[in-house]
Enzyme design. Structure first.
Site, PDB file in Angstrom:
ATOM      1  N   ARG A  11       0.846  -1.200   0.000  1.00 19.14           N
ATOM      2  CA  ARG A  11       0.000   0.000   0.000  1.00 19.14           C
ATOM      3  C   ARG A  11       0.871   1.236   0.000  1.00 19.14           C
ATOM      4  NH1 ARG A  11      -4.749  -1.534   4.225  1.00 19.14           N
ATOM      5  NH2 ARG A  11      -5.260  -3.493   3.199  1.00 19.14           N
TER       6      ARG A  11
ATOM      7  N   SER B  42      -7.983  -1.050   0.874  1.00 17.32           N
ATOM      8  CA  SER B  42      -8.979  -1.353   1.903  1.00 17.32           C
ATOM      9  C   SER B  42      -9.710  -0.123   2.417  1.00 17.32           C
ATOM     10  CB  SER B  42      -8.289  -2.103   3.033  1.00 17.32           C
ATOM     11  OG  SER B  42      -9.209  -2.515   4.003  1.00 17.32           O
ATOM     12  N   HIS B  43      -9.506   0.180   3.690  1.00 18.60           N
ATOM     13  CA  HIS B  43     -10.232   1.262   4.355  1.00 18.60           C
ATOM     14  C   HIS B  43      -9.480   2.590   4.249  1.00 18.60           C
ATOM     15  CE1 HIS B  43      -7.349  -0.874   6.745  1.00 18.60           C
ATOM     16  NE2 HIS B  43      -7.129   0.246   7.402  1.00 18.60           N
TER      17      HIS B  43
ATOM     18  N   ASP C 103     -16.245  -1.426   4.613  1.00 18.35           N
ATOM     19  CA  ASP C 103     -15.133  -0.574   4.171  1.00 18.35           C
ATOM     20  C   ASP C 103     -15.000  -0.578   2.644  1.00 18.35           C
ATOM     21  OD1 ASP C 103     -14.044  -3.105   3.844  1.00 18.35           O
ATOM     22  OD2 ASP C 103     -12.027  -2.449   4.429  1.00 18.35           O
TER      23      ASP C 103
ATOM     24  N   ASP D 284     -13.176  -2.009   0.394  1.00 18.73           N
ATOM     25  CA  ASP D 284     -13.103  -3.251  -0.386  1.00 18.73           C
ATOM     26  C   ASP D 284     -14.045  -4.336   0.142  1.00 18.73           C
ATOM     27  OD1 ASP D 284     -11.482  -3.488   1.921  1.00 18.73           O
ATOM     28  OD2 ASP D 284     -10.359  -5.139   1.016  1.00 18.73           O
TER      29      ASP D 284
ATOM     30  N   ASP E  41     -14.376  -5.967   3.080  1.00 21.73           N
ATOM     31  CA  ASP E  41     -14.069  -7.057   4.010  1.00 21.73           C
ATOM     32  C   ASP E  41     -14.344  -6.687   5.471  1.00 21.73           C
ATOM     33  OD1 ASP E  41     -11.894  -5.372   4.081  1.00 21.73           O
ATOM     34  OD2 ASP E  41     -10.376  -6.936   3.800  1.00 21.73           O
ATOM     35  N   ARG E  42     -14.417  -5.381   5.780  1.00 25.63           N
ATOM     36  CA  ARG E  42     -14.701  -4.988   7.169  1.00 25.63           C
ATOM     37  C   ARG E  42     -16.190  -4.723   7.373  1.00 25.63           C
ATOM     38  NH1 ARG E  42     -10.005  -1.064   9.554  1.00 25.63           N
ATOM     39  NH2 ARG E  42      -8.312  -2.477   9.050  1.00 25.63           N
TER      40      ARG E  42
ATOM     41  N   LYS F 237     -11.768 -11.905   5.286  1.00 27.17           N
ATOM     42  CA  LYS F 237     -12.886 -11.489   6.111  1.00 27.17           C
ATOM     43  C   LYS F 237     -13.958 -10.935   5.173  1.00 27.17           C
ATOM     44  CE  LYS F 237     -10.456  -7.225   7.313  1.00 27.17           C
ATOM     45  NZ  LYS F 237      -9.010  -7.306   7.559  1.00 27.17           N
TER      46      LYS F 237
HETATM   47  C1  G1P Z   1      -5.144  -3.347  10.163  1.00 30.07           C
HETATM   48  C2  G1P Z   1      -5.838  -4.092  11.266  1.00 30.07           C
HETATM   49  C3  G1P Z   1      -5.735  -5.577  11.038  1.00 30.07           C
HETATM   50  C4  G1P Z   1      -6.275  -5.927   9.653  1.00 30.07           C
HETATM   51  C5  G1P Z   1      -5.588  -5.080   8.593  1.00 30.07           C
HETATM   52  C6  G1P Z   1      -6.216  -5.280   7.227  1.00 30.07           C
HETATM   53  O1  G1P Z   1      -3.792  -3.664  10.165  1.00 30.07           O
HETATM   54  O2  G1P Z   1      -5.329  -3.747  12.526  1.00 30.07           O
HETATM   55  O3  G1P Z   1      -6.430  -6.265  12.033  1.00 30.07           O
HETATM   56  O4  G1P Z   1      -6.067  -7.274   9.360  1.00 30.07           O
HETATM   57  O5  G1P Z   1      -5.702  -3.699   8.932  1.00 30.07           O
HETATM   58  O6  G1P Z   1      -7.575  -4.927   7.217  1.00 30.07           O
HETATM   59  P1  G1P Z   1      -2.689  -2.709  10.833  1.00 30.07           P
HETATM   60  O7  G1P Z   1      -2.850  -1.363  10.206  1.00 30.07           O
HETATM   61  O8  G1P Z   1      -3.025  -2.658  12.289  1.00 30.07           O
HETATM   62  O9  G1P Z   1      -1.388  -3.378  10.550  1.00 30.07           O
HETATM   63 ZN    ZN Z   2     -10.725  -3.854   3.800  1.00 29.72          ZN
END
Ligand code: G1P
Ligand code: ZN
Length: 559
Positions: free
Chosen positions: A23, A115-116, A287, A289, A291-292, A388
């Site tokens: 990312r 993702s988010h 979120d 994509d 998955d959340r 997820k």
């Molecule tokens: C974060 C979340 C983790 C999740 C990941 C991807 O990672 O804490 O549980 O699996 O996003 O969605 P982190 O930014 O803490 O490494």
């Molecule tokens: Zn995501």
């Protein structure tokens, strides 16, 4: 016929996948050959199987997805891949990619998402490789991809191959001596078919629409302008009989409308307010994509992801999929509160505690030892796929509610009355300067692993906590015996309360500190988490000297 061109290139530094893929800011991916290098390295890491293989490709609709899909088509064609399954216009949610990989038994897939994280030209993009089990590549594969990026000298591409990704159907190309096929698939169909197998749709439909015995259960589903929009419309409106007023932000936007597509109390505050002020029984948000998930009940009653996992674990018998497969073990990421452990104990099921990141659940699922798992970071899912799955979680909750006839809040109260409650909160300090945060973690690790720390007392107000165990969490995968070291600092006290600190592995710039606090109460279950946990939060801030190192008085996000 199209020809393969080999392009000379130079390695870029820092193409190391984090918790969930590579990312970076969009502008980083736009550098000459940056994206091409990474894609070629993914293919090279799969050298043995790549010729003649099929791959799934899709992403969350953010800025750059279409352009990168086009690059992937041209580069995979040049590397002997036989076929791609591509979501229409490049759209596939992360769980849908996992579903397609498994259904069509492909070599793997490439997921285009951050993702988010926010999207748009000034924000983030990401590329993640998933393996043939449908799950995120494990550490040894991502490490290999990274190694290859540090040495790459050339990539192969078919520059003049033109594929229309907006048209559903099969397009075939002759690339030198082989046939290359791209099938553009409906982004939602296979996923929706699968959800209909897993859940009892007629039952959820009658919950939402109401029946003679029960008034309609009014839901508000928020796609946050992310990829789940088309899935939500198809499932909730077309299949489950909800109205257009029950869904919001269902058109995927390449910048998520300028919002942060992360379903939590801060970034989904709109949904929380709408449910609080409106006549809704249930709210869910997903979120970027897909998955959340975040689940709230009437009056915006908030379900922590750790509790959500425990409640679902205790109610899987209401879901047809588990009636068929049975329930093997449960798992959670280490920072996730241990509510589900109590359900596992009661039912005599195996329970696993893994490092942060969904990739650590895959082996256990593949080995048939894990049915349901979750992370405190709004991740819940089962072995139906290897990611997820936000929509799955919402449908699972609706199944529980349809079966029990209770409200979300009543389900939680009953759960706490039976099992006690793990109060949990997470503080995020986003985009801090990296060096002081690394220094903070180094010093903290030194202090807590120093002989004498175990047994020491720490007080705040009238509460005193005595340290029972402190370490940097490491994990050995029970299936392949691989070891993941340094997965977060944890301090566990005599009464079972925990402080966990780790640095995020998904940010694209600076450092994000995550502080996790959890504490169990057997009977005092109706308190406010922030109040109940205040003394432990203070102790955590004292021990870590977080304010001194980050310069922050308050977190950016509190969950
Ligand atoms: C974060 C979340 C983790 C999740 C990941 C991807 O990672 O804490 O549980 O699996 O996003 O969605 P982190 O930014 O803490 O490494
Ligand atoms: Zn995501």
């Amino acid at each position: 016929m199209s020809g393969v061109v080999t392009v000379n290139t130079n390695p870029y530094e820092g193409q190391k996948p984090g918790t969930s893929g590579l990312r970076k800011k969009v502008k980083v991916f736009l550098q000459e050959n940056y994206t091409e290098n990474f894609i070629q390295s993914i293919l090279d890491a799969n050298k043995e199987g790549i010729v003649g293989s099929t791959l799934v490709v899709g992403g969350d609709g953010r800025y750059l997805v279409k352009e990168v899909v086009d690059k992937i088509i041209k580069i995979t064609a040049a590397n002997g891949v036989a076929k791609l399954l591509v979501g229409q216009n490049g759209i596939l949610s992360t769980p849908a990619v996992s579903c397609l990989i498994r259904k069509y038994k492909t070599l793997g897939g490439i997921v285009l998402t951050a993702s988010h994280n926010p999207g748009g030209i000034n924000n983030d993009f990401g590329i993640k490789f998933n393996c043939s089990n449908g799950g995120p590549a494990p550490d040894h594969t991502t490490n290999e991809i990274y190694e290859l990026t540090t040495k790459i000298e050339k990539y192969n591409i078919v520059p003049d191959l033109k594929c229309a990704i907006d048209k559903i159907g099969v397009q075939s190309f002759t690339v030198e001596d082989h046939q290359f096929t791209v099938e553009i698939v409906d982004s939602v169909q296979d996923y929706v078919d699968y959800m209909k197998e897993i859940f009892d749709f007629p039952k959820i439909r009658s919950l939402i629409q109401g029946s003679e015995q029960r008034k309609p259960f009014n839901v508000l589903i928020d796609s946050m302008s992310g990829v789940t929009g088309p899935y939500v419309k198809r499932i909730f409106v077309d299949e489950l009989g909800a109205s257009e007023n029950n869904v919001r932000r269902t058109v995927p936007l390449d910048d998520f409308g300028g919002a942060h597509p992360d379903p939590n109390l801060t970034y989904a505050a709109d949904l929380v307010a709408a449910v609080k002020n409106g006549d809704y029984d249930f709210g869910a948000a997903f979120d970027g994509d897909g998955d959340r998930n975040m689940i709230i009940g009437r009056g915006a009653f908030f379900v922590t992801p750790s509790d959500s996992l425990a409640v679902l674990a205790n109610n899987l018998q209401h879901i047809p999929y588990f009636q068929k497969t049975g329930v093997q073990g449960y798992a959670r990421s280490m920072p996730t509160a241990a509510a589900v452990d109590r359900v596992a104990e009661k039912s005599g099921k195996e329970m696993f505690e893994v490092p942060t990141g969904w990739k650590y659940f895959g082996n256990l699922m593949d080995a048939g030892r894990l049915s349901l798992c979750g992370e405190e970071s709004f991740g819940t899912g089962s072995d139906h796929v290897r990611e997820k799955d936000g929509l799955w979680a919402a449908l699972a909750w609706l199944s529980v509610i349809a079966a029990s006839g209770q409200s979300v809040e009543d389900v939680l109260r009953a759960h706490w009355a039976e099992f006690g409650r793990n109060y949990f909160t997470r503080y995020d300090y986003e985009e801090c300067a990296s060096d002081p945060c690394n220094e903070m973690m180094r010093v903290l690790e030194e202090n807590i692993t120093h002989p004498g720390f175990v047994g020491s007392s720490h007080s705040s107000g009238d509460k005193t906590y005595v340290v029972k165990l402190a370490d940097n969490f490491s994990y050995m995968d029970p299936i392949d015996r691989s070891v993941a070291m340094r997965q977060g600092l944890r301090i566990i006290f005599e009464d079972g309360s925990r402080i966990v600190l780790r640095l995020s592995g998904t940010g694209s710039s600076g450092a994000t500190v995550r502080l996790y606090i959890d504490s169990y109460e057997a009977t005092n279950v109706m308190g406010d988490a922030q109040v109940m946990l205040r003394p432990l939060i203070d102790v955590a801030l004292q021990i870590s000297q977080l304010k001194k190192y980050t310069g922050r008085d308050a977190p950016t996000v509190i969950t």
